[in-house]
Each structure stands twice: as structure tokens, then as C-alpha cells.
Design a protein around this motif. Structure first.
Motif, PDB file in Angstrom:
ATOM      1  N   LYS A  21       0.841  -1.185   0.000  1.00  0.00           N
ATOM      2  CA  LYS A  21       0.000   0.000   0.000  1.00  0.00           C
ATOM      3  C   LYS A  21       0.883   1.244   0.000  1.00  0.00           C
ATOM      4  CE  LYS A  21      -3.645   2.304   2.686  1.00  0.00           C
ATOM      5  NZ  LYS A  21      -4.484   2.227   3.910  1.00  0.00           N
ATOM      6  N   MET A  22       0.519   2.225  -0.855  1.00  0.00           N
ATOM      7  CA  MET A  22       1.296   3.447  -0.912  1.00  0.00           C
ATOM      8  C   MET A  22       1.138   4.236   0.389  1.00  0.00           C
ATOM      9  SD  MET A  22       1.087   6.623  -3.597  1.00  0.00           S
ATOM     10  CE  MET A  22       1.966   5.758  -4.897  1.00  0.00           C
ATOM     11  N   ARG A  23       2.246   4.795   0.865  1.00  0.00           N
ATOM     12  CA  ARG A  23       2.231   5.584   2.095  1.00  0.00           C
ATOM     13  C   ARG A  23       3.146   6.800   1.909  1.00  0.00           C
ATOM     14  NH1 ARG A  23       2.017   4.016   7.472  1.00  0.00           N
ATOM     15  NH2 ARG A  23       0.308   2.631   6.837  1.00  0.00           N
ATOM     16  N   GLU A  24       2.649   7.980   2.244  1.00  0.00           N
ATOM     17  CA  GLU A  24       3.474   9.181   2.187  1.00  0.00           C
ATOM     18  C   GLU A  24       4.262   9.311   3.488  1.00  0.00           C
ATOM     19  OE1 GLU A  24       3.180  14.001   1.307  1.00  0.00           O
ATOM     20  OE2 GLU A  24       1.420  12.707   1.048  1.00  0.00           O
ATOM     21  N   VAL A  25       5.541   9.668   3.372  1.00  0.00           N
ATOM     22  CA  VAL A  25       6.398   9.823   4.546  1.00  0.00           C
ATOM     23  C   VAL A  25       7.055  11.200   4.522  1.00  0.00           C
ATOM     24  CG1 VAL A  25       6.869   7.353   4.743  1.00  0.00           C
ATOM     25  CG2 VAL A  25       8.396   8.796   3.383  1.00  0.00           C
ATOM     26  N   THR A  26       7.503  11.630   5.689  1.00  0.00           N
ATOM     27  CA  THR A  26       8.234  12.893   5.815  1.00  0.00           C
ATOM     28  C   THR A  26       9.687  12.573   6.124  1.00  0.00           C
ATOM     29  OG1 THR A  26       6.269  14.015   6.671  1.00  0.00           O
ATOM     30  CG2 THR A  26       8.382  15.095   7.023  1.00  0.00           C
ATOM     31  N   LEU A  27      10.586  13.091   5.287  1.00  0.00           N
ATOM     32  CA  LEU A  27      12.006  12.813   5.447  1.00  0.00           C
ATOM     33  C   LEU A  27      12.682  13.839   6.343  1.00  0.00           C
ATOM     34  CD1 LEU A  27      13.137  11.864   1.822  1.00  0.00           C
ATOM     35  CD2 LEU A  27      12.315  10.357   3.638  1.00  0.00           C
ATOM     36  N   GLY A  28      13.655  13.355   7.107  1.00  0.00           N
ATOM     37  CA  GLY A  28      14.473  14.247   7.916  1.00  0.00           C
ATOM     38  C   GLY A  28      15.847  14.373   7.307  1.00  0.00           C
ATOM     39  N   ASN A  29      16.859  14.342   8.122  1.00  0.00           N
ATOM     40  CA  ASN A  29      18.228  14.514   7.643  1.00  0.00           C
ATOM     41  C   ASN A  29      18.713  13.300   6.857  1.00  0.00           C
ATOM     42  OD1 ASN A  29      18.424  17.027   8.871  1.00  0.00           O
ATOM     43  ND2 ASN A  29      19.118  16.126  10.813  1.00  0.00           N
ATOM     44  N   ARG A  30      19.611  13.570   5.913  1.00  0.00           N
ATOM     45  CA  ARG A  30      20.231  12.511   5.128  1.00  0.00           C
ATOM     46  C   ARG A  30      21.612  12.201   5.697  1.00  0.00           C
ATOM     47  NH1 ARG A  30      21.822  12.478  -1.377  1.00  0.00           N
ATOM     48  NH2 ARG A  30      22.852  10.454  -1.338  1.00  0.00           N
ATOM     49  N   LEU A  31      21.963  10.928   5.794  1.00  0.00           N
ATOM     50  CA  LEU A  31      23.295  10.485   6.201  1.00  0.00           C
ATOM     51  C   LEU A  31      23.775   9.492   5.163  1.00  0.00           C
ATOM     52  CD1 LEU A  31      25.627  10.434   8.187  1.00  0.00           C
ATOM     53  CD2 LEU A  31      24.436   8.619   9.452  1.00  0.00           C
TER      54      LEU A  31
END
Length: 228
Positions: A21-31
Motif C-alpha cells: 500500500k502506498m504511504r506518504e512519509v516525511t524525510l528528515g536529515n540525510r546520512l
């Protein structure tokens, strides 16, 4: 998957079945190659990490919610500003002939040739992907390679054309930022492709030869942009 300002994943909803199932997410910092997920997932959730666009294309074919049939208005793919290093532009232009052969094979409706040229194009694009690129450019290029690989491994012409839609969403976004072309590239669109939502492609010629329908609607489409 990045689409405009949104980040989407496919969540496995049943641990015993390949149902997603498609789910929208919120991204934080990239490492390096990982991201912090601020919201949208919980600890223990299982998501698709390889073949994501293949899952999305399958959802689109079944008429389910997918990245390709989102109703939210996204930025025009010919209006995404990206900084393309000169070396990248040179290598990208060397990879385009295989793409044009792929497009022409779709026009002719030859699935075997489509697979072969997609494989050749993926190989050339993969060389470019090993260079140090900024996040947006790297994302579009990697999505393009994933779609080329999906086309190469598929023998069904209509499924190849579904993946070709997403391939062009990414390749056109890159190509629109080229600034040292010897010959004009044409961004062309068929308004009836992609379930009447429209789909684009790149061409070295101004004349319309529709890769989404071939002989059925060979001249359906129009030039919507010129990259000089």
C-alpha cells in the motif's frame, strides 16, 4: 519515490503476502545513502526497497492508487531546475542514442528490440550514476535506470510502455537542463497515453512518431518544448 515535494514508499500490509500500500512519509536529515523518517512509518514496518517503480507500475495497470495517477498537481517536468556538470552532460548525450533506438522500437511495436535497447541504455546510464551528483539529479537518474531495467526484463509491450511513462518523467526532467546541445531535442506529448493523463518522450526529430500507440495512433501528439 520522490514526486515533486512528496516522498512515497510502498508498505507491506500483510507479512505473509506480497501486498503493498502506498504511504506518504516525511524525510528528515540525510546520512550518506540513508534518511531519517520523521513521520509516516512506525518501527517494524516493512517497505519495498528494490523494484519500487515496478510495484508502482503494477498498481497503475490495475487502476489502483500509484505515483502515476496522483491527482495532486506537481511541478512541470520541463521546469525543474538542476545543475548538470559539464562532464555529466557529455556522458548523458552519449547515452541518448540508445534511448532513441528504444523509443523507435516502441513505435514499431517490437518488444524484443525494446528490451535490447533498454538494456543498452541502462548500461550507459549506470556509468554516469557512479559519478558524484546532487540529490535531485541522482534521484532522477536512478529512477531512469530502474525503469530501463524494468523495460529490459519485460517482454510485454504494453507493460514496457507503462514503464516508459515513468522513464520519461525523469529523463525529460534531466534533459530540460542541458545547455550545450549541438542539435535541438524535442519534448513531445501524447494526451491520450497514461490513461488519458498524457505522457511525454524525447525525440531528435520534430515529426511525431508515437511510442505509446505505434501504428494505432502514429501521429497523435505534439511538440511541447524544444531543448536547444
Amino acid at each position: 519515490m520522490w514526486t515533486g515535494k512528496r516522498s512515497l514508499v510502498y508498505l507491506k500490509v500483510n507479512p505473509n503476502e506480497p501486498v503493498f500500500k502506498m504511504r506518504e512519509v516525511t524525510l528528515g536529515n540525510r546520512l550518506e545513502n540513508t534518511y531519517t523518517i520523521i513521520s509516516g512509518l512506525e518501527s517494524g514496518d516493512e517497505i519495498v526497497t528494490k523494484g519500487t517503480f515496478t510495484v508502482d507500475a503494477a498498481a497503475q495497470l490495475q487502476g489502483k492508487k500509484s505515483m502515476m495517477n496522483q491527482t495532486e498537481q506537481e511541478p512541470s517536468i520541463t521546469n525543474m531546475d538542476m545543475s548538470l556538470p559539464r562532464s555529466f552532460q557529455e556522458e548523458f548525450m552519449k547515452a541518448l542514442p540508445s534511448y532513441f533506438q528504444l523509443k523507435d522500437a516502441l513505435v514499431k511495436g517490437n518488444a524484443d528490440d525494446v528490451s535490447a535497447f533498454a538494456k543498452a541504455s541502462s548500461k550507459k546510464m549506470s556509468v554516469i550514476a557512479k559519478k558524484d551528483l546532487d540529490d535531485m539529479l541522482e534521484s532522477h537518474l536512478n529512477k531512469s535506470i530502474e525503469m530501463l531495467d524494468a523495460i529490459a526484463s519485460n517482454s510485454d509491450l504494453e507493460n514496457q510502455r507503462v514503464h516508459f511513462v515513468i522513464l520519461n518523467e525523469n529523463l525529460v526532467a534531466i534533459a530540460s537542463n542541458l545547455d550545450d546541445l549541438q542539435n535541438t531535442l524535442y519534448v513531445q506529448e501524447c494526451p491520450m497515453a497514461n490513461n488519458n493523463k498524457g505522457a511525454v518522450w524525447l525525440s531528435a526529430e520534430e515529426e511525431i512518431r508515437n511510442p505509446y500507440y505505434g501504428d494505432a495512433m502514429l501521429t497523435c501528439g505534439a511538440v511541447i518544448d524544444r531543448i536547444k
